[in-house]
Design a protein around this motif. Structure first.
Motif, PDB file in Angstrom:
ATOM      1  N   ASP A   8       2.336  51.818   8.233  1.00  0.00           N
ATOM      2  CA  ASP A   8       3.027  51.416   9.467  1.00  0.00           C
ATOM      3  C   ASP A   8       3.899  50.168   9.288  1.00  0.00           C
ATOM      4  N   ASP A  57       4.875  56.053   8.465  1.00  0.00           N
ATOM      5  CA  ASP A  57       5.676  55.143   9.298  1.00  0.00           C
ATOM      6  C   ASP A  57       6.250  53.986   8.491  1.00  0.00           C
ATOM      7  N   HIS A 197      -1.347  54.941  11.028  1.00  0.00           N
ATOM      8  CA  HIS A 197      -1.063  55.361  12.408  1.00  0.00           C
ATOM      9  C   HIS A 197      -1.610  54.386  13.447  1.00  0.00           C
ATOM     10  N   HIS A 199      -2.408  50.872  14.716  1.00  0.00           N
ATOM     11  CA  HIS A 199      -1.840  49.605  14.264  1.00  0.00           C
ATOM     12  C   HIS A 199      -2.837  48.464  14.218  1.00  0.00           C
TER      13      HIS A 199
HETATM   14 MN   LIG Z   1       2.969  53.585  13.339  1.00  0.00          MN
END
Ligand SMILES: [Mn+2]
Length: 408
Positions: A8, A57, A197, A199
């Motif tokens: 992320d 991400d 995914h 955070h």
């Molecule tokens: Mn994310």
């Protein structure tokens, strides 16, 4: 053997909701995810890790901006020059369908495909590492993907799963994509699950296997508080893996709660807020900026003049002038007691109903669509009596998720 696990990164996050910040501060914030990645790569090279994992991400949006790509490419080239391989998967933000015309990443970067795929690596100390993962083809991957992960293979010294997803049935502010259960992951006999995914940093299972969300590399709003970074995982002589969190985020978010009940003046309120502020970070070079949201409890008990100054922002402005440059209070919110919340919700609902009647009309839709009306797709949508209703519901759920600070 050592490796780095991050997820992320959200490079090129637009920070739209924070445009009210002074330009220099906004720029610091905008640069922060890039700075955090550069620091990760600095550390990877300095510690001579065997490989680096990114669990989804990497980019904030499917339209990976050329600036973000160029930066990521540059960092991957630095790892390549240091002979450090990278294994990465794309997530629900940078899913692969429709993402073309991308910069070519160097050969040390291994990208998982849309189907579950396994890479093998032999480290310089002759350990056989099995790495399994997949990249999101589309934003919503709603099926259990872990099912398709192979068990730890014979001959593998270390087995690792990269998985961008969420525990099934647990409601969070993140959409539940690629749902899995801890028990299901345990059955694969892996040594480490490199999750992405969610955070917030979380260890879902300690050792045999480790199942870890490193959290995002840089917090992006006030709900993503505290130190942010990556995990450095070291394999001890005994074969045990030892994960260690390493903070690299240059901007840290904090949320401070102040009880206003006994406070009778603006001066006392300012003093109370300042007392509650976090201590300045010790190594000023690592955390360059702390952004703070203050939540006032019992704000309705404050004298009217103080409430007025809160409302018109003058208290916040004074507070800002009194703080060191590395700290900034971005907002002061009042918590509503239950009664107020209910009343507000009813009121919001009434306004919402009235507003939808005015906004979601065929006239407005026709005017907004303009030349697009020539497209058969739009004509079909207009002819469908459900369209207005669908748009209205879509807008409502967008508004609600925006209000919750949801990443979507
Ligand atoms: Mn994310």
């Amino acid at each position: 053997m050592k490796f780095i696990h991050a997820a992320d990164l959200h490079l090129d996050s637009p920070f739209l909701g924070l445009r009210q910040l002074p330009n220099a501060l906004w720029q610091t914030l905008y640069d922060a995810p890039f700075t955090a990645l550069r620091r990760l790569v600095d550390d990877a090279i300095a510690t001579q890790v065997d490989f680096v994992l990114f669990s989804g991400d990497i980019y904030d949006r499917k339209e990976r901006s050329i600036a973000a790509q160029a930066f990521f490419l540059e960092q991957m080239q630095r790892l390549q020059a240091a002979a450090i391989p990278v294994y990465l998967s794309y997530g629900n933000h940078d899913y692969t369908t429709g993402s073309s015309d991308n910069l070519q990443l160097p050969a040390n970067v291994h990208i998982f495909g849309n189907d579950v795929e396994t890479f093998k690596l032999t480290t310089t100390d002759h350990l056989h590492v099995q790495l399994t993962g997949f990249s999101y083809a589309n934003r919503a991957v709603t099926e259990d993907m872990a099912v398709a992960y192979p068990e730890k293979m014979a001959g593998a010294d270390v087995a690792i799963g990269l998985l961008h997803g969420a525990v099934a049935g647990v409601s969070t502010e993140h959409a539940t994509y690629a749902p899995f259960t801890v028990a299901e992951l345990q059955l694969k006999q892996y040594d480490y699950w490199a999750l992405g995914h969610i955070h917030a940093r979380q260890v879902l299972h300690e050792a045999h296997p480790w199942i870890i969300y490193p959290g995002n590399l840089q917090g992006r709003h006030v709900k993503e508080t505290g130190a942010k970074g990556y995990y450095l995982v070291t394999r001890a002589a005994s074969g045990e893996l030892i994960p260690e969190f390493k903070a690299v985020a240059p901007v840290v978010w904090e949320n401070n709660v102040v009880d206003a009940q006994q406070i009778t003046s603006s001066e006392d309120l300012l003093a109370a807020i300042k007392t509650a502020l976090p201590a300045l970070p010790e190594s000023a070079e690592k955390v360059t900026l702390t952004l703070i949201a203050v939540t006032l409890k019992h704000a309705t008990t404050l004298p009217e003049t103080v409430q007025d100054r809160l409302q018109n922002g003058s208290l916040l402005a004074i507070l800002q002038r009194q703080l060191p440059a590395q700290q900034m209070v971005v907002r002061i919110d009042e918590t509503a007691d239950d009664k107020t919340t209910t009343a507000l919700t009813d009121l919001d609902q009434a306004y919402w109903q009235a507003a939808t009647k005015q906004v979601f009309t065929t006239d407005n839709l026709t005017r907004t669509a303009g030349q697009l009306l020539a497209e058969p797709l739009f004509q079909a949508a207009l002819a469908n009596p459900q369209t207005l209703n669908n748009l209205q519901q879509g807008a409502e759920s967008l508004l609600k998720s925006a209000g919750k600070g949801d990443e979507a």
